[in-house]
Design a protein around this motif. Sequence first.
Motif, short mmCIF file in Angstrom:
data_model
loop_
_atom_site.label_atom_id
_atom_site.label_comp_id
_atom_site.label_asym_id
_atom_site.label_seq_id
_atom_site.Cartn_x
_atom_site.Cartn_y
_atom_site.Cartn_z
N LEU A 1 -9.91 -20.57 -12.43
CA LEU A 1 -8.27 -20.85 -11.29
C LEU A 1 -8.30 -20.28 -10.13
O LEU A 1 -8.58 -20.65 -8.53
N THR A 2 -8.00 -19.10 -9.95
CA THR A 2 -8.03 -18.10 -8.76
C THR A 2 -8.90 -18.61 -7.38
O THR A 2 -8.52 -18.89 -6.45
N ASN A 3 -9.88 -18.18 -7.63
CA ASN A 3 -11.20 -18.94 -7.05
C ASN A 3 -11.66 -20.18 -6.60
O ASN A 3 -12.09 -20.32 -5.29
N ASP A 4 -11.02 -21.62 -7.10
CA ASP A 4 -10.65 -22.88 -7.21
C ASP A 4 -9.76 -22.58 -5.57
O ASP A 4 -10.09 -23.21 -4.71
N HIS A 5 -8.89 -21.53 -5.07
CA HIS A 5 -7.90 -22.23 -4.77
C HIS A 5 -8.30 -21.33 -2.89
O HIS A 5 -6.98 -20.44 -2.57
N LEU A 6 -9.25 -21.01 -2.74
CA LEU A 6 -9.75 -19.60 -2.00
C LEU A 6 -10.83 -20.45 -1.19
O LEU A 6 -11.36 -21.26 -1.68
N ARG A 7 -10.50 -19.37 0.59
CA ARG A 7 -12.60 -20.18 1.31
C ARG A 7 -12.92 -19.06 0.94
O ARG A 7 -12.29 -17.62 -0.23
N ARG B 1 -5.18 -25.19 -15.04
CA ARG B 1 -4.29 -24.80 -15.08
C ARG B 1 -3.14 -25.41 -16.99
O ARG B 1 -3.38 -24.66 -17.76
N ASP C 1 -7.76 -29.98 -15.37
CA ASP C 1 -7.43 -29.01 -14.71
C ASP C 1 -7.41 -27.47 -15.10
O ASP C 1 -7.03 -27.67 -16.69
#
Length: 167
Positions: A110-116, A62, A60
């Motif tokens: 991390l940011t890109n992991d949570h974006l479409r 984080r 992870d």
Amino acid sequence: MGVIGVILSQWMASVIFGMGAVYAAQLGFTVTEVAYFMASIMAGGMFVQWPLGKVSDMIDRRWVLGLSSVIALVAAALASVETSATIRLYVLCFVFGGFCLSLYSVVAALTNDHLRPSEIVPASGTMVLLSGLTSITGPITVAYWMDVLGLQSYFLLLAVALGLLAI
């Protein structure tokens, strides 16, 4: 997390690159010692970034972000009491730079992991804009606080930012 991470990581990078040489010169380091001081920080960032990125692909991000922040915080706190150009200081700077300067990459991943997929380019543009705006403030704020709190506050201010990011 992405916004806070970008702001704090880029603030720290701007402090390092904008005020690091000033800090070392104010400690009375020679030109060569200032160069070694800055080179050790940048070398750490260069050598630690790839393995840290590989680790962040396996666990992870984080946790990687938090642990990296804590390691850099400890190195910064220890470096804050060093007042002469010694191998110990250069090793601490290498560790500090390695984990501090690698934070932006982990935050971006991390940011890109949570974006479409359609959100990645606009988010990247926003991260670059935030990076630029934040980079303006780093040297100015640290110069002020170093004047108020003293020269040793350089690494302590970075440690505070790392603590905030770790939390």
